[in-house]
Design a protein around this motif. Sequence first.
Motif, short mmCIF file in Angstrom:
data_model
loop_
_atom_site.label_atom_id
_atom_site.label_comp_id
_atom_site.label_asym_id
_atom_site.label_seq_id
_atom_site.Cartn_x
_atom_site.Cartn_y
_atom_site.Cartn_z
N LEU A 1 0.80 -1.22 0.00
CA LEU A 1 0.00 0.00 0.00
C LEU A 1 0.84 1.27 0.00
O LEU A 1 0.34 2.36 -0.25
N GLU A 2 2.12 1.15 0.30
CA GLU A 2 3.01 2.31 0.25
C GLU A 2 3.49 2.60 -1.17
O GLU A 2 4.00 3.69 -1.44
N LEU A 3 3.33 1.63 -2.07
CA LEU A 3 3.87 1.77 -3.42
C LEU A 3 2.73 2.10 -4.39
O LEU A 3 1.81 1.30 -4.57
N PRO A 4 2.78 3.25 -5.04
CA PRO A 4 1.65 3.71 -5.85
C PRO A 4 1.40 2.89 -7.11
O PRO A 4 0.33 2.97 -7.70
N GLU A 5 2.36 2.07 -7.51
CA GLU A 5 2.18 1.30 -8.74
C GLU A 5 1.28 0.08 -8.56
O GLU A 5 0.82 -0.50 -9.55
N PHE A 6 1.01 -0.30 -7.30
CA PHE A 6 0.33 -1.57 -7.07
C PHE A 6 -1.05 -1.40 -6.46
O PHE A 6 -1.29 -0.48 -5.67
N GLU A 7 -1.94 -2.31 -6.84
CA GLU A 7 -3.27 -2.37 -6.23
C GLU A 7 -3.15 -3.02 -4.85
O GLU A 7 -2.21 -3.78 -4.60
N PRO A 8 -4.12 -2.78 -3.95
CA PRO A 8 -4.05 -3.36 -2.61
C PRO A 8 -4.57 -4.79 -2.55
O PRO A 8 -5.30 -5.17 -1.63
N TYR A 9 -4.21 -5.59 -3.54
CA TYR A 9 -4.64 -6.99 -3.59
C TYR A 9 -3.40 -7.86 -3.76
O TYR A 9 -2.57 -7.60 -4.64
N TYR A 10 -3.31 -8.89 -2.93
CA TYR A 10 -2.10 -9.72 -2.96
C TYR A 10 -2.42 -11.12 -2.45
O TYR A 10 -3.45 -11.36 -1.81
N MET A 11 -1.51 -12.04 -2.74
CA MET A 11 -1.60 -13.41 -2.23
C MET A 11 -0.20 -13.88 -1.88
O MET A 11 0.74 -13.70 -2.68
N ILE A 12 -0.05 -14.46 -0.70
CA ILE A 12 1.22 -15.02 -0.25
C ILE A 12 1.14 -16.53 -0.43
O ILE A 12 0.21 -17.17 0.07
N ILE A 13 2.10 -17.09 -1.14
CA ILE A 13 2.13 -18.54 -1.34
C ILE A 13 3.44 -19.08 -0.79
O ILE A 13 4.53 -18.68 -1.22
N VAL A 14 3.32 -19.96 0.20
CA VAL A 14 4.49 -20.56 0.84
C VAL A 14 4.50 -22.05 0.52
O VAL A 14 3.46 -22.72 0.58
N ASP A 15 5.68 -22.57 0.18
CA ASP A 15 5.81 -23.99 -0.15
C ASP A 15 7.16 -24.46 0.38
O ASP A 15 7.93 -23.67 0.95
N ARG A 16 7.43 -25.75 0.20
CA ARG A 16 8.74 -26.28 0.59
C ARG A 16 9.27 -27.12 -0.56
O ARG A 16 8.61 -28.06 -1.00
N VAL A 17 10.44 -26.75 -1.05
CA VAL A 17 11.07 -27.45 -2.16
C VAL A 17 12.47 -27.85 -1.73
O VAL A 17 13.26 -27.00 -1.29
N ASP A 18 12.77 -29.15 -1.84
CA ASP A 18 14.09 -29.66 -1.43
C ASP A 18 14.43 -29.23 -0.01
O ASP A 18 15.54 -28.75 0.28
N HIS A 19 13.43 -29.37 0.88
CA HIS A 19 13.59 -29.08 2.31
C HIS A 19 13.84 -27.60 2.62
O HIS A 19 14.27 -27.25 3.71
N THR A 20 13.57 -26.73 1.65
CA THR A 20 13.74 -25.29 1.86
C THR A 20 12.43 -24.57 1.60
O THR A 20 11.74 -24.85 0.60
N ASP A 21 12.07 -23.64 2.46
CA ASP A 21 10.83 -22.88 2.30
C ASP A 21 10.94 -21.93 1.11
O ASP A 21 11.97 -21.27 0.92
N THR A 22 9.88 -21.87 0.31
CA THR A 22 9.79 -20.87 -0.75
C THR A 22 8.73 -19.84 -0.34
O THR A 22 7.78 -20.16 0.37
#
Length: 433
Positions: free
Chosen positions: A347-368
């Motif tokens: 919301l501090e950045l004027p280029e972006f809309e206030p809509y987002y999604m956070i996607i967390v996963d684990r690949v090769d035992h490391t969090d993405t």
Amino acid sequence: MIWNETMECMSRDEMRKLQTIRLKRVIERVYHNTPFYRKKMQESDLTPEDIQSIDDIAKLPFTVKQDLRDNYPFGLLAVPMSEIVRLHASSGTTGKPIVVGYTRGDLSVWSEVVARCLTAYNLTKNDIVQVSYGYGLFTGGLGAHSGTETIGGTVIPMSSGNTQKQIQLMHDFGAHALACTPSYALYLAETIAESGIPIEEFKLRVGIFGAEPWTDNMRKELEEKLRIKAYDIYGLTEICGPGVGGECECQDGTHLWEDHFFPEIVDPHTLQPVEPGQQGELVFTTLTKDGMPMIRYRTRDLTSLHYEKCSCGRTAVRMNRILGRSDDMLIIRGVNVFPSQVESVILELPEFEPYYMIIVDRVDHTDTFQVQVELRQEFYSDEMNKMLTLKKKIASHLQSVIGLHPDIKIVEPRSIERSQGKAKHVIDKRKFL
């Protein structure tokens, strides 16, 4: 207009005396009328006589959400079912819902505390309030509805959804206030802008937003887009619903109505009290609830409390904005991440809309850690260099706040699903591994 000056401006010593009287009464009642609480107190070698002041509350055991599920549906009631005039339940999608019973007196208190909030927002009997929280088992709709009627205002009982009708009636009926989740308010603002109806033709001046954490940056966005003053209203099903607290015209913290709901802040790990002003987990004890009192209920909400007198004249304790819930906190590569932190940066950045999604996963035992975010239409481009520059910009800002470098995925305008209730911002795929 409900202005309870006696309770809202009571001195700290007077408030503590009142809280002591009410705590002793509620502990006496649950000990004799609720087997669950009697058993917990006996396991702690406590009787009602051990509670002689509000300071003794620290002796009492905590109540957690699982306790309500274990006693589903009516095991925590402190009155006969014949005295329960309404039932509400949580909106949880898994397991048994959290069920809460209200006596007629409980509903009266609930209406009064919501009315205190509306009065603090400068709403009166001359105002029209569009209630776009969900009605039914969810407490939001009926809570805001009854509070509006208590101040003598006019209710438009819209409930959630049916966005085009929402806008039409908001415009045609001349609504002065909108009550809904902040994420749905953003969607309404976006839809109004696309409708062709000038925002100047609406009579809105107040937003009553709650049911999900939101940031000061989102407040600015809502106030600018809807031409309103946006206020926080706080509540939770287990305690009463919306109206446990609300902001005043100073917008410098949410006043909690501590004559009815005694707040504590504890360290979420040690469960020991923290110093005033320090952050921790919010805990509530209901001091006047008859149907289903809650003793030291752990909300999981992370915040802090301030006891200095507010510029508005109220002495009721103020709660800082909720950072998030301890059970909503993501631990990614050992770093604590809250969705509200991501939202604040976007919301501090004027280029972006206030809509987002956070996607967390684990690949090769490391969090993405991926953040999908919408670009405003006027900044969207097919030029790869421009998109890469914007990705680096938002990634850099997020890393400075969170301490992690996310994978940024810029998506097309309007491609992230809009919410008509509580917004979903996180997909944690690690839970399914």
